[in-house]
Write an enzyme that holds these catalytic residues in place. Structure first.
Site, mmCIF file in Angstrom:
data_model
loop_
_atom_site.group_PDB
_atom_site.id
_atom_site.type_symbol
_atom_site.label_atom_id
_atom_site.label_comp_id
_atom_site.label_asym_id
_atom_site.label_seq_id
_atom_site.Cartn_x
_atom_site.Cartn_y
_atom_site.Cartn_z
ATOM 1 N N CYS A 1 0.845 -1.187 0.000
ATOM 2 C CA CYS A 1 0.000 0.000 0.000
ATOM 3 C C CYS A 1 0.882 1.238 0.000
ATOM 4 O O CYS A 1 2.083 1.161 0.252
ATOM 5 C CB CYS A 1 -0.882 -0.008 1.236
ATOM 6 S SG CYS A 1 0.108 0.023 2.728
ATOM 7 N N TYR B 1 -5.532 -13.132 -4.474
ATOM 8 C CA TYR B 1 -5.050 -12.769 -3.141
ATOM 9 C C TYR B 1 -5.837 -13.509 -2.060
ATOM 10 O O TYR B 1 -7.066 -13.402 -1.991
ATOM 11 C CB TYR B 1 -5.193 -11.259 -2.972
ATOM 12 C CG TYR B 1 -4.642 -10.642 -1.711
ATOM 13 C CD1 TYR B 1 -3.543 -11.162 -1.053
ATOM 14 C CD2 TYR B 1 -5.207 -9.479 -1.206
ATOM 15 C CE1 TYR B 1 -3.035 -10.565 0.086
ATOM 16 C CE2 TYR B 1 -4.707 -8.861 -0.065
ATOM 17 C CZ TYR B 1 -3.623 -9.412 0.580
ATOM 18 O OH TYR B 1 -3.116 -8.802 1.702
ATOM 19 N N HIS C 1 -3.124 -12.166 4.553
ATOM 20 C CA HIS C 1 -3.171 -11.026 5.483
ATOM 21 C C HIS C 1 -4.531 -10.808 6.128
ATOM 22 O O HIS C 1 -4.814 -9.721 6.641
ATOM 23 C CB HIS C 1 -2.722 -9.736 4.761
ATOM 24 C CG HIS C 1 -1.289 -9.766 4.345
ATOM 25 N ND1 HIS C 1 -0.864 -9.345 3.097
ATOM 26 C CD2 HIS C 1 -0.188 -10.190 4.991
ATOM 27 C CE1 HIS C 1 0.451 -9.495 3.013
ATOM 28 N NE2 HIS C 1 0.886 -10.006 4.147
ATOM 29 N N ASP D 1 3.392 -9.925 9.223
ATOM 30 C CA ASP D 1 4.249 -10.022 8.051
ATOM 31 C C ASP D 1 5.206 -8.838 7.955
ATOM 32 O O ASP D 1 6.261 -8.940 7.346
ATOM 33 C CB ASP D 1 3.352 -10.074 6.801
ATOM 34 C CG ASP D 1 3.939 -10.927 5.705
ATOM 35 O OD1 ASP D 1 4.575 -11.948 6.029
ATOM 36 O OD2 ASP D 1 3.774 -10.571 4.535
#
Ligand code: SF4
Length: 687
Positions: free
Chosen positions: A33, A173, A176, A268
């Site tokens: 991001c 995806y 997360h 992460d």
């Protein structure tokens, strides 16, 4: 200077196939991001383009919403809801392709990780469950078969649009805790009893279907990546590594490349205060053996030796990086060209992450150009040439002064840096000695090493000059980078006025503690009204030395701003583990002979925290005396050849190390400019 690549690193520059496309080397900028996303497409394209220029063979987007039924507002991520989004993405892919790299897009349906605060459509997921994003009184509804079919169609359509926008790799995806595909995979959210729930094969059904859809939709024109959590780190109630092994047995050959991640995002991207390079190699190691497809993994890798080892030992095929690519977009090129000493290593502070949480363009402590490539025209390696043969004096060798001197030196000016102590680094050198902050020293080490190589920059230690002496030396531009000092009076975020002292007790500032002073007695209170790292670092230091420490904060939790660097829970947990007593929602009122009188921020009720001494971590004042003296002599500047004087960094406005570095860079960039460009560059309406 001609440099040669170390042969040990040749393995990092081998090409690797990803389905129908080939990455020119093993450096893979994984999705991250940036606080710009769909709002700032020109800035985003410039940032990604510089990554490609710096040698990353694959440059990926941030998570990109595939459909308006899943929006992560107020966060600013990517969007590819319909064809109207394609032109913005074309800007990005063109910028990446211009340097021979592959462009990847991370498609996502966030499901129950999105509150849909913009579109107001009820979120959905595998089961009825509160959304997992920011707390909001809303629940995701259970998807029925039609919803599942819709999601598959939206993902296919977004894939087709992605290929049309020029992407070479399309991500599926499931990581997360941010994706519907992971929510289906995980037993903690999926309690369905149909063919999409229960056994792993069923929970993985939607992931398999979307992977197959995506492979079909790219039609051989792009590779397909799968970013997946290998362990949710919550034990058997979640998706575990054992299940990951089983899953690879089922669909290990489906995608063209696997991108393995661990836990939720804060797991992460752990800060260096809590984890070093390659912190979860144990969970990734061995998975590559279960698939013939190439594997990407991250670990805040900045050491080329570690990178080469991971490839040689068969742990990874690609060196994945988000933060190292932010701190140094030129990292691959520097390794390729044998310029190891020029690598600007990430310090693991997660200031970059705060851009996402504050919905503002990404910033980086080490790389002041990050997020400024388009709107200010900054480049991580190249500065505009000097406008004249001017001489520059930089006073102070802290983060702002170091950056100012280095960047002005890169422009070709003659620069003198004077530092009143025996070493460079200012606050960073001191703070890097606090528990867990050792890697912050890289801010100093990188800049000191570059300054060493510059014949046009001279550093003088144990030197100070008065305003009058400075004028006598006929510099043309001056940066006053004299830093800031912690206040002793207790003025901070919650208090505009000083804390009362009914009875003088031992009160220390962080500056004094970092210089070696210690509180009298054993019982010490740390009053944190700053809310970033310093209060908790003081508490950790002092409890580690055997003192009985109470940390008091007006906020409802310790170090509340560190939510934005994703370490608040770790900081509070560590302090509790160390035995620090924590008192939240109280602000300091006055010091008495018995201790610190504090007031509840909700009720105003008072209580006394008995202590022998207090450390006030509240706010700082700029060390601005020299700058003010120079401003007072403005009438004499002309005769001394002086054109500009600026207080920079903390000596102008105390803030983060990142803000100080950025301001030092801004000083160097501004030399010779008449004024800030007006209007301030931003994407308005059209691209
Ligand atoms: Fe690394 Fe900090 Fe820069 Fe993020 S802001 S890339 S953690 S140095």
């Amino acid at each position: 200077m001609t440099t040669v690549r170390d042969a040990r690193y040749d393995v990092l520059f081998e090409p690797v196939r990803i389905g129908p496309v080939t990455a020119r080397n093993r450096f893979f900028q994984v999705p991250h991001c940036n606080g710009m996303g769909y709002r700032d497409p020109s800035a985003l394209a410039a940032m990604r383009g510089i990554k490609a220029e710096g040698g990353w063979a694959v440059v990926a987007s941030e998570e990109t919403e595939i459909h308006h039924s899943s929006d992560v507002a107020p966060y600013i991520e990517g969007r590819i809801w319909d064809d109207r989004d394609i032109p913005s993405h074309l800007l990005v892919t063109k910028a990446i392709h211009a340097h021979g790299s592959l462009a990847a897009i991370e498609l996502v349906h966030s499901g129950m990780a999105a509150n849909n605060m913009y579109t107001r459509i009820p979120p959905m997921g595998p089961s009825h469950h509160p959304t997992s994003g920011d707390l909001y009184p809303i629940q995701a509804r259970r998807m029925d078969k039609r919803d599942i079919a819709d999601l598959r169609r939206w993902h296919r359509e977004a894939t087709v649009r992605s290929v049309e926008a020029g992407y070479d790799i399309v991500y599926v995806y499931a990581g997360h805790n941010l994706s519907t595909l992971q929510h289906f995979l995980s037993p903690r959210y999926n309690n369905r009893t149909d063919e999409y729930g229960g056994a792993l094969e069923n929970r993985a059904r939607l992931l398999r279907e979307v992977l197959e859809d995506t492979l079909e939709a790219v039609d051989g024109k792009a590779g397909v990546a799968c970013r997946i959590v290998v362990d949710e780190l919550i034990g058997p109630s979640g998706f575990t590594r054992a299940e990951m092994v089983e899953l690879l047995g089922m669909i290990g050959e489906l995608p063209d490349v696997w991108d393995f991640v661990v836990g939720a995002w804060p797991d992460d991207s752990v800060t260096s205060r809590f984890a070093g390079e390659g912190q979860r190699e144990d969970l990734i190691r061995g998975l590559k053996d279960l698939t013939s497809k190439p594997v990407v993994g991250v670990g805040r890798f900045t050491s080329p030796d570690t990178m080469a080892r991971l490839i040689r030992q068969g742990v990874l095929d690609f060196i994945g990086a988000a933060r190292p690519s932010i701190a140094d977009p030129y990292l691959p090129r520097k390794i390729e060209e044998g310029r190891i000493g020029e690598i600007r290593e990430c310090i693991g502070c997660n200031i970059c992450v705060s851009g996402d949480f504050t919905m503002t363009p990404i910033r980086c402590t080490q790389n002041p150009s990050m997020g400024e490539e388009w709107r200010r025209g900054w480049h991580p390696e190249v500065m505009r040439p000097r406008h004249a043969d001017d001489r520059i004096l930089v006073i102070g060798g802290g983060p702002a002064g170091l950056e100012a001197a280095m960047s002005a030196g890169r422009r070709g000016y003659g620069v003198v840096l004077i530092e009143e102590t025996r070493e460079l680094g200012g606050r960073v050198t001191k703070e890097a000695q606090l528990p867990g902050l050792a890697e912050w020293r890289r801010v100093v080490e990188y800049r000191a090493a570059q300054l060493d190589r510059m014949a046009n920059v001279d550093c003088y230690f144990e030197s100070s000059m008065s305003a009058g002496e400075i004028l006598a030396y006929e510099f043309n531009h001056i940066a006053v980078a004299t830093g800031a000092s912690w206040r002793r009076d207790g003025v901070g975020v919650s208090r505009a006025g000083p804390i009362g002292f009914d009875d003088p007790v031992d009160v220390l500032t962080p500056d004094e503690v970092m210089s070696g002073s210690r509180p009298a007695g054993e019982r010490v209170v740390v009053f944190d009204d700053d809310h970033y790292y310093m209060g908790s670092a003081m508490a950790e230091l002092l409890v580690g030395e055997g003192l009985i420490v109470t940390l008091i904060t007006p906020e409802p939790e310790v170090a509340s701003w560190t939510q934005k660097t994703m370490e608040q829970h770790r900081i509070q947990g560590r302090l509790l583990d160390l035995g620090v007593r924590i008192v939240v929602s109280y602000t300091a009122d006055r010091v008495t002979g018995d201790g610190l009188v504090v007031r509840c921020t909700y009720t105003g009720r008072e209580r006394t925290i008995e202590c022998d001494a207090a450390v006030f971590v509240t706010s700082r004042l700029p060390n601005e005396a020299l700058a003010l003296e120079l401003f007072d002599l403005r009438d004499e500047w002309g005769s001394a050849g002086l054109t500009s004087v600026r207080a920079v960094g903390d000596s102008l406005s105390p803030g983060s190390v990142a803000a100080a570095v950025w301001d030092g860079h801004r000083f160097a960039d501004d030399v010779g400019r008449s004024a800030e460009p007006i209007p301030f560059p931003r994407n308005v309406g059209a691209i």
